[in-house]
Design a protein around this motif. Structure first.
Motif, PDB file in Angstrom:
ATOM      1  N   LEU A 208      18.365 -15.650   8.781  1.00 28.41           N
ATOM      2  CA  LEU A 208      18.165 -16.928   8.416  1.00 28.41           C
ATOM      3  C   LEU A 208      19.463 -18.311   8.979  1.00 28.41           C
ATOM      4  O   LEU A 208      19.603 -18.758   9.293  1.00 28.41           O
ATOM      5  N   ASP A 209      20.721 -17.576   8.098  1.00 27.12           N
ATOM      6  CA  ASP A 209      21.894 -17.851   9.272  1.00 27.12           C
ATOM      7  C   ASP A 209      21.915 -18.461   9.868  1.00 27.12           C
ATOM      8  O   ASP A 209      22.496 -19.336  10.806  1.00 27.12           O
ATOM      9  N   HIS A 210      21.618 -17.914  11.371  1.00 26.62           N
ATOM     10  CA  HIS A 210      21.725 -18.387  12.419  1.00 26.62           C
ATOM     11  C   HIS A 210      20.834 -19.245  12.834  1.00 26.62           C
ATOM     12  O   HIS A 210      21.350 -19.845  14.028  1.00 26.62           O
ATOM     13  N   ARG A 211      19.836 -19.078  12.739  1.00 29.54           N
ATOM     14  CA  ARG A 211      19.296 -20.102  12.763  1.00 29.54           C
ATOM     15  C   ARG A 211      19.437 -21.638  12.371  1.00 29.54           C
ATOM     16  O   ARG A 211      19.230 -22.592  12.556  1.00 29.54           O
ATOM     17  N   ARG A 212      20.346 -21.198  10.895  1.00 29.10           N
ATOM     18  CA  ARG A 212      20.343 -22.451  10.031  1.00 29.10           C
ATOM     19  C   ARG A 212      21.775 -22.449  10.771  1.00 29.10           C
ATOM     20  O   ARG A 212      22.013 -24.034  10.830  1.00 29.10           O
ATOM     21  N   ALA A 213      22.459 -22.404  11.731  1.00 28.37           N
ATOM     22  CA  ALA A 213      23.820 -22.295  12.393  1.00 28.37           C
ATOM     23  C   ALA A 213      23.103 -23.482  13.313  1.00 28.37           C
ATOM     24  O   ALA A 213      23.834 -24.430  14.122  1.00 28.37           O
ATOM     25  N   THR A 214      22.074 -23.369  14.136  1.00 26.71           N
ATOM     26  CA  THR A 214      21.164 -23.870  15.269  1.00 26.71           C
ATOM     27  C   THR A 214      21.463 -25.190  14.945  1.00 26.71           C
ATOM     28  O   THR A 214      21.323 -25.674  15.511  1.00 26.71           O
ATOM     29  N   MET A 215      20.975 -25.255  13.783  1.00 26.36           N
ATOM     30  CA  MET A 215      20.178 -26.853  13.508  1.00 26.36           C
ATOM     31  C   MET A 215      21.476 -27.465  12.628  1.00 26.36           C
ATOM     32  O   MET A 215      21.893 -28.622  11.131  1.00 26.36           O
ATOM     33  N   GLN A 216      22.988 -26.761  13.324  1.00 29.24           N
ATOM     34  CA  GLN A 216      24.181 -26.955  12.053  1.00 29.24           C
ATOM     35  C   GLN A 216      23.793 -27.549   9.585  1.00 29.24           C
ATOM     36  O   GLN A 216      24.348 -28.088   9.942  1.00 29.24           O
ATOM     37  N   LEU A 217      23.794 -26.392  10.133  1.00 25.22           N
ATOM     38  CA  LEU A 217      23.603 -26.052   8.792  1.00 25.22           C
ATOM     39  C   LEU A 217      24.534 -24.828   7.921  1.00 25.22           C
ATOM     40  O   LEU A 217      24.663 -23.874   9.075  1.00 25.22           O
ATOM     41  N   GLU A 218      25.222 -25.019   6.518  1.00 29.50           N
ATOM     42  CA  GLU A 218      25.114 -24.114   6.119  1.00 29.50           C
ATOM     43  C   GLU A 218      24.955 -22.772   6.070  1.00 29.50           C
ATOM     44  O   GLU A 218      23.952 -22.454   5.961  1.00 29.50           O
ATOM     45  N   PRO A 219      26.163 -21.663   6.018  1.00 29.50           N
ATOM     46  CA  PRO A 219      25.346 -20.029   5.461  1.00 29.50           C
ATOM     47  C   PRO A 219      24.662 -20.761   4.213  1.00 29.50           C
ATOM     48  O   PRO A 219      25.332 -20.987   3.147  1.00 29.50           O
TER      49      PRO A 219
END
Length: 236
Positions: A208-219
């Motif tokens: 999940l956090d890897h996908r969030r990083a691609t959208m500039q979202l925090e872990p």
């Protein structure tokens, strides 16, 4: 009656916005040199005037609709605070908001048929965000119908990763599918009367956090109770 109370609080503003929308749409139809525009397909309006002039009524309409959207939700939240989320007052207020959203959607889509989906290069990036907001608050079927449009808007860099992730997660959740970026969450009341916040189902939680990083979202995984989708309470 609650519906009348809410209308009384913001009735002058609602009437003025609907009147403005009707006036703008009349102007749009009267000055158009094209008889039709395919919905959600951006077709430049040919008038010989600068875009700043041609698209000004569209920008103004979107600004008014988005402002009304925010103010109506503020009024709804006030009802929740006064009467609770599951009260008869809240139920009446929710129905009122649905009617308000429906009127705004009709005004936006009428203008969209004239101008197409707003583009940052013509209507401005703020107008793109305002149109996105109106679609986020549209019924499920309408929300889903804009999937290709919003994906293309994101790919052009006209919609933030946060907004597109939120749109896609809500779409997946409404389709009873796991969300992808963990932007959608709920709150439930426990037997002891306390509340608990949690994420709606998520695909492949470990990534999940890897996908969030691609959208500039925090872990978000560090904010979850280990092995669960339950968010830690503040201070933990």
């Amino acid at each position: 009656m609650l519906t009348l109370d809410i209308a009384a609080m913001i009735g002058i503003r609602v009437v003025s916005i609907l009147a403005l929308a009707n006036a703008l749409l009349f102007w749009l139809s009267s000055c158009s040199t094209s008889s039709s525009v395919t919905q959600r397909t951006h077709t430049p309006v040919t008038t010989g005037l600068p875009d700043s002039v041609v698209y000004r009524p569209y920008r103004l309409l979107l600004d008014q609709l988005a402002t009304a959207d925010w103010q109506d939700r503020k009024a709804l939240f006030n009802v929740f605070q006064l009467h609770g989320f599951k009260s008869a007052a809240a139920d009446s207020a929710n129905r009122w908001l649905m009617r308000q959203d429906s009127s705004r959607l009709q005004a936006f889509q009428a203008a969209e048929r004239r101008y197409g989906w707003p583009r940052a290069t013509t209507a401005g990036k703020e107008a793109v965000g305002q149109a996105y907001l109106l679609i986020q608050h549209a019924p499920v079927a309408v929300h889903a119908s804009y999937q290709d449009t919003l994906r293309a808007t994101y790919m052009r860099g006209e919609l933030s990763g946060f907004n597109y992730a939120t749109y896609l997660d809500r779409l997946l959740h409404n389709q009873d599918k796991p969300q992808r970026y963990g932007t959608q969450r709920g709150r439930r009341v426990l037997e002891n009367g306390q509340t608990e916040d949690y994420l709606f189902p998520v695909e492949d939680l470990a990534e999940l956090d890897h996908r969030r990083a691609t959208m500039q979202l925090e872990p978000i995984l560090p904010r979850l109770q280990p092995g669960t989708l339950i968010l830690k309470s503040s201070g933990k």
